[in-house]
Design an enzyme around this catalytic site. Structure first.
Site, short mmCIF file in Angstrom:
data_model
loop_
_atom_site.label_atom_id
_atom_site.label_comp_id
_atom_site.label_asym_id
_atom_site.label_seq_id
_atom_site.Cartn_x
_atom_site.Cartn_y
_atom_site.Cartn_z
N PRO A 175 0.90 -1.46 0.08
CA PRO A 175 0.12 0.04 -0.08
C PRO A 175 0.90 1.21 -0.04
O PRO A 175 0.74 1.98 1.06
CB PRO A 175 -0.97 0.04 1.30
CG PRO A 175 -0.04 -0.96 2.24
CD PRO A 175 0.76 -1.95 1.32
N CYS A 176 1.58 1.51 -1.03
CA CYS A 176 2.01 2.67 -1.22
C CYS A 176 1.13 4.02 -1.25
O CYS A 176 1.78 5.24 -1.15
CB CYS A 176 3.10 2.80 -2.50
SG CYS A 176 2.48 2.47 -3.96
N HIS A 177 0.12 3.89 -1.49
CA HIS A 177 -0.99 5.08 -1.50
C HIS A 177 -1.11 5.52 -0.10
O HIS A 177 -1.49 6.43 -0.05
CB HIS A 177 -2.26 4.48 -2.09
CG HIS A 177 -2.93 3.30 -1.40
ND1 HIS A 177 -2.55 2.24 -1.60
CD2 HIS A 177 -3.99 3.50 -0.38
CE1 HIS A 177 -3.16 1.30 -0.78
NE2 HIS A 177 -4.39 2.17 0.05
#
Length: 149
Positions: A112-114
């Site tokens: 989850p780089c968001h």
């Protein structure tokens, strides 16, 4: 686009990316190979899944792998900063390098780089575009709030 090596998921790519993943000539289309990935993504987008349980094999340097590991530890519905990730992996001065590694994440959403935002709380770059990043953060925030009720 989803791509894997037969044992693990290696790529999640958006068609809208600035530098979209290119199909490799040796790749074979096998939709059935990704049925579990699709099922979990569907559950995530419907708000029924908060943690992915898939075999992953993201490519990257040792440093990038450390960043990807730290990204996976960010709780659903939460956000953090590049600086916090740098400190978490023991490289407090590597904030820009963390940002670069985050931008090279080959398995967004699932890794989850968001969930990484600017130190000032602003939305920063995302391979799928800032609209998609905002959508993902809003989805998780809404679901997290529903879970508290």
């Amino acid at each position: 686009m989803l791509a894997g090596d037969g044992d693990a998921l290696c790529v999640v790519a958006f068609p809208s990316e600035k530098s979209p993943a290119r199909l490799k000539t040796e790749w074979e289309r096998q939709d059935a190979a990704f049925s579990e990935v699709v099922d979990q993504l569907d559950a995530y987008f419907s708000g029924d899944l908060t943690h992915f349980d898939l075999p992953l094999r993201p490519s990257g340097t040792v440093f990038q792998q450390q960043v990807y590991g730290a990204l996976q530890a960010i709780p659903y519905g939460a956000t953090t900063t590049y600086g916090a990730i740098a400190r978490k992996i023991g490289r407090p001065r590597a904030v820009r390098a963390v940002g670069a590694a985050n931008g090279r994440n080959p398995i967004p959403i699932i890794i989850p780089c968001h969930r990484v935002i600017g130190a000032d709380g602003s939305l920063t770059g995302f391979g799928g575009g800032l609209e998609i990043k905002k959508f993902l953060l809003d989805l998780e925030s809404a679901q997290r709030n529903l879970m508290r009720l």
